[in-house]
Scaffold this active site. Structure first.
Site, PDB file in Angstrom:
ATOM      1  CG  HIS A 203      27.384 -14.144   6.827  1.00  0.00           C
ATOM      2  ND1 HIS A 203      26.321 -14.090   5.966  1.00  0.00           N
ATOM      3  CD2 HIS A 203      28.495 -14.182   6.060  1.00  0.00           C
ATOM      4  CE1 HIS A 203      26.763 -14.103   4.730  1.00  0.00           C
ATOM      5  NE2 HIS A 203      28.077 -14.156   4.742  1.00  0.00           N
TER       6      HIS A 203
ATOM      7  CG  ASP B 147      36.236 -12.793   5.618  1.00  0.00           C
ATOM      8  OD1 ASP B 147      35.110 -12.296   5.549  1.00  0.00           O
ATOM      9  OD2 ASP B 147      36.956 -12.992   4.615  1.00  0.00           O
TER      10      ASP B 147
HETATM   11  C1  SDX Z   1      31.963 -11.544   4.170  1.00  0.00           C
HETATM   12  O1  SDX Z   1      27.424 -10.946   2.390  1.00  0.00           O
HETATM   13  C2  SDX Z   1      28.265 -11.953   2.192  1.00  0.00           C
HETATM   14  O2  SDX Z   1      27.932 -13.018   1.749  1.00  0.00           O
HETATM   15  C3  SDX Z   1      29.691 -11.621   2.586  1.00  0.00           C
HETATM   16  C4  SDX Z   1      30.649 -12.816   2.498  1.00  0.00           C
HETATM   17  C5  SDX Z   1      30.864 -13.245   1.062  1.00  0.00           C
HETATM   18  O3  SDX Z   1      31.267 -14.393   0.869  1.00  0.00           O
HETATM   19  O4  SDX Z   1      30.737 -12.349   0.172  1.00  0.00           O
HETATM   20  O5  SDX Z   1      30.137 -13.910   3.245  1.00  0.00           O
HETATM   21  C6  SDX Z   1      32.038 -12.450   3.019  1.00  0.00           C
HETATM   22  O6  SDX Z   1      32.013 -10.351   3.978  1.00  0.00           O
HETATM   23  C7  SDX Z   1      31.789 -12.140   5.557  1.00  0.00           C
HETATM   24  C8  SDX Z   1      31.623 -11.032   6.665  1.00  0.00           C
HETATM   25  C9  SDX Z   1      33.015 -10.489   6.982  1.00  0.00           C
HETATM   26  N1  SDX Z   1      32.885  -9.297   7.898  1.00  0.00           N
HETATM   27  C10 SDX Z   1      33.250  -9.398   9.182  1.00  0.00           C
HETATM   28  O7  SDX Z   1      33.632 -10.447   9.738  1.00  0.00           O
HETATM   29  C11 SDX Z   1      33.166  -8.068   9.949  1.00  0.00           C
HETATM   30  C12 SDX Z   1      32.560  -8.304  11.328  1.00  0.00           C
HETATM   31  N2  SDX Z   1      31.152  -8.648  11.131  1.00  0.00           N
HETATM   32  C13 SDX Z   1      30.161  -7.617  11.264  1.00  0.00           C
HETATM   33  O8  SDX Z   1      30.560  -6.310  11.004  1.00  0.00           O
HETATM   34  C14 SDX Z   1      28.766  -8.013  10.817  1.00  0.00           C
HETATM   35  O9  SDX Z   1      28.477  -9.188  11.447  1.00  0.00           O
HETATM   36  C15 SDX Z   1      28.478  -8.157   9.344  1.00  0.00           C
HETATM   37  C16 SDX Z   1      28.929  -6.964   8.575  1.00  0.00           C
HETATM   38  C17 SDX Z   1      29.138  -9.377   8.798  1.00  0.00           C
HETATM   39  C18 SDX Z   1      26.965  -8.327   9.200  1.00  0.00           C
HETATM   40  O10 SDX Z   1      26.406  -7.119   9.550  1.00  0.00           O
HETATM   41  P1  SDX Z   1      24.813  -6.945   9.684  1.00  0.00           P
HETATM   42  O11 SDX Z   1      24.077  -8.111   9.129  1.00  0.00           O
HETATM   43  O12 SDX Z   1      24.481  -5.591   9.138  1.00  0.00           O
HETATM   44  O13 SDX Z   1      24.593  -7.039  11.236  1.00  0.00           O
HETATM   45  P2  SDX Z   1      24.518  -5.800  12.181  1.00  0.00           P
HETATM   46  O14 SDX Z   1      25.696  -4.914  11.918  1.00  0.00           O
HETATM   47  O15 SDX Z   1      23.151  -5.216  12.055  1.00  0.00           O
HETATM   48  O16 SDX Z   1      24.704  -6.461  13.649  1.00  0.00           O
HETATM   49  C19 SDX Z   1      23.618  -7.126  14.304  1.00  0.00           C
HETATM   50  C20 SDX Z   1      23.987  -7.074  15.778  1.00  0.00           C
HETATM   51  C21 SDX Z   1      24.362  -5.686  16.266  1.00  0.00           C
HETATM   52  O17 SDX Z   1      24.111  -5.660  17.668  1.00  0.00           O
HETATM   53  P3  SDX Z   1      22.672  -4.994  18.160  1.00  0.00           P
HETATM   54  O18 SDX Z   1      22.683  -3.559  17.619  1.00  0.00           O
HETATM   55  O19 SDX Z   1      21.587  -5.863  17.531  1.00  0.00           O
HETATM   56  O20 SDX Z   1      22.726  -5.077  19.670  1.00  0.00           O
HETATM   57  O21 SDX Z   1      25.158  -7.887  16.009  1.00  0.00           O
HETATM   58  C22 SDX Z   1      26.223  -7.045  16.455  1.00  0.00           C
HETATM   59  C23 SDX Z   1      25.866  -5.635  16.098  1.00  0.00           C
HETATM   60  O22 SDX Z   1      26.475  -4.702  16.976  1.00  0.00           O
HETATM   61  N3  SDX Z   1      27.418  -7.506  15.736  1.00  0.00           N
HETATM   62  C24 SDX Z   1      28.616  -7.679  16.275  1.00  0.00           C
HETATM   63  C25 SDX Z   1      29.419  -8.188  15.240  1.00  0.00           C
HETATM   64  N4  SDX Z   1      28.694  -8.303  14.129  1.00  0.00           N
HETATM   65  C26 SDX Z   1      27.452  -7.878  14.432  1.00  0.00           C
HETATM   66  N5  SDX Z   1      29.100  -7.437  17.516  1.00  0.00           N
HETATM   67  C27 SDX Z   1      30.400  -7.717  17.726  1.00  0.00           C
HETATM   68  N6  SDX Z   1      31.252  -8.243  16.795  1.00  0.00           N
HETATM   69  C28 SDX Z   1      30.782  -8.471  15.537  1.00  0.00           C
HETATM   70  N7  SDX Z   1      31.605  -8.974  14.609  1.00  0.00           N
END
Ligand code: SDX
Length: 395
Positions: A273, A330
């Protein structure tokens, strides 16, 4: 704490650069308070745990949109207005008939909500049309969602029945019956999704609304933003991924390792998140609710066992711990929706039903903000600036 940079370009001749606005405040707000480090979520100052346990979703809609918990008379009046604004114009069934049976329900919902603008007048400067659109959107989103669902299954529509509660009538329009256990679980799920400060879809609603566009169309834009798998679309993807793991012999470690290997581009949906960096309080509430709902409905679900194994890994594994990746809202909502017999592709529609009051509240707040102006960010230009024209025969 915030640094006001609104005059920075004029005084220091520079802009800020923050891709994805990860560290940029876009507004002053009083709707939702989130403390990402402590896992705190409050709507208009009320703890999400209290609201999820004690409130009806209709009360939470009123709280989020009108900035206060309603007294009995206010709630009854509000309820009456919504019940009287739940039947959609007959012509909209013709629009629905033209949409392919296998269309994604989020495409259908966005089209149908925006189509309300073709039937009802709206002027952002006329408070009576703003209130009318608010009530119509809240009343008709249930009807449009349920009609889209039944059309996709080749079933006839069940019209709104003003005798039913807000959530109960949605279930009745979906399934022709209202199971009290399902209604109770649905009520809690919708409360947990009502708002979440400046997430992607709320920011989209503020952006689109900032041009003084039509509220029905603005909400259609919110639905479109929520559809993406990184945002609300994650709940559908969570179920698809858990099913993939079950079909692959329950080998969840294979998928954990894929998620840790950047070259795969694979992400574990439902984990991580942008704001919560220890736990998502909504996931905590939903985890216990998932057990209750499955037990009450007498259902077993192998996906829940896989989900609990994945959650355990996320708590122990260094990759997940270092990046603060844990189950978000989610992760468990998909499992409960499945127990409630909501099909995968309808899960983000359920998220939209919950988030509509938040979108309306965020839109209203920006439209009434003393600093209101059209959103128009700047850029750091990295492209060519001096190319010479070449005729097509010489290229
Ligand atoms: C919602 O914003 C809100 O409030 C949203 C929400 C709401 O109520 O409106 O809370 C609802 O949308 C919840 C999120 C649902 N999405 C997912 O579950 C999709 C999977 N999650 C990710 O794609 C990600 O964690 C996000 C999109 C939720 C957050 O993305 P960020 O903050 O841009 O984080 P990032 O992509 O920069 O990742 C940081 C690191 C990276 O690794 P490094 O490059 O630092 O080595 O964490 C890794 C990413 O590769 N990473 C994951 C991951 N999520 C982040 N690795 C594996 N699996 C994951 N799910």
């Amino acid at each position: 704490m915030a640094i006001n940079i609104s005059k920075l370009r004029g005084t220091a001749g520079a802009i800020t650069y923050d891709p994805g606005y990860a560290n940029t405040g876009s507004c002053l707000s009083t709707v939702t308070f989130v403390d990402g480090e402590k896992g705190i979520l409050k709507y208009r100052g009320y703890k999400i745990e209290d609201l999820a346990e004690k409130a009806s979703f209709l009360e939470v809609i009123y709280l989020v949109v009108y900035e206060k918990l309603p007294n009995k008379a206010e709630l009854d009046e509000f309820d009456k207005k919504i019940r009287a604004n739940s039947v959609i114009p007959e012509g909209m069934k013709t629009i629905l008939d033209g949409i392919p049976k296998d269309a994604h329900p989020m495409a259908t919902l966005s089209i149908m909500l925006t189509s309300l603008a073709t039937y009802f007048p709206f002027n952002v400067d006329k408070p009576e049309t703003v209130e009318d659109a608010t009530i119509k959107l809240l009343g008709m989103i249930r009807t449009l969602s349920a009609y889209g669902f039944r059309k996709s299954r080749g079933e006839s529509y069940i019209d709104p029945n003003p005798e039913n509660s807000y959530v109960g009538d949605f279930l009745n329009m979906m399934y022709g019956k209202i199971d009290p256990t399902v209604e109770k679980a649905m009520n809690k799920l919708l409360i947990l999704h009502a708002d979440h400060e400046q997430n992607c879809s709320a920011s989209s609603v503020r952006m689109v609304g900032s041009s003084k566009s039509n509220l029905y169309a603005v909400i259609g834009a919110g639905v479109t933003a929520l559809w993406g798998e990184l945002h609300g679309g994650a709940n559908q993807k969570v179920l698809e991924q858990l099913q993939l793991i079950v079909d692959d012999g329950n080998d969840y470690m294979k998928y954990v390792n894929m998620a840790k290997d950047k070259s795969t581009g694979f992400r574990l949906m439902g984990f991580g998140h942008r704001v919560y960096k220890n736990f998502d309080p909504r996931a905590t509430i939903l985890k216990s609710s998932a057990d209750d709902v499955l037990a009450t409905l007498g259902k077993q679900d192998p996906l829940l066992d896989i989900a609990k194994n994945l959650e355990k890994i996320a708590i122990e594994d260094d990759y997940f711990k270092a990046r603060k990746l844990f189950p978000n809202v989610d992760f468990y909502s998909g499992i409960i929706y499945k127990a409630l017999e909501i099909p995968n592709e309808m899960m983000t529609v359920m998220f939209s039903l919950g988030r509509l009051p938040g979108w309306i509240a965020q839109w209203k707040e920006w439209m009434n903000d003393p600093s209101f102006r059209i959103h128009r960010p700047r850029q750091v230009f990295m492209g060519d600036t001096d190319n010479k024209w070449v005729d097509i025969n010489n290229r």
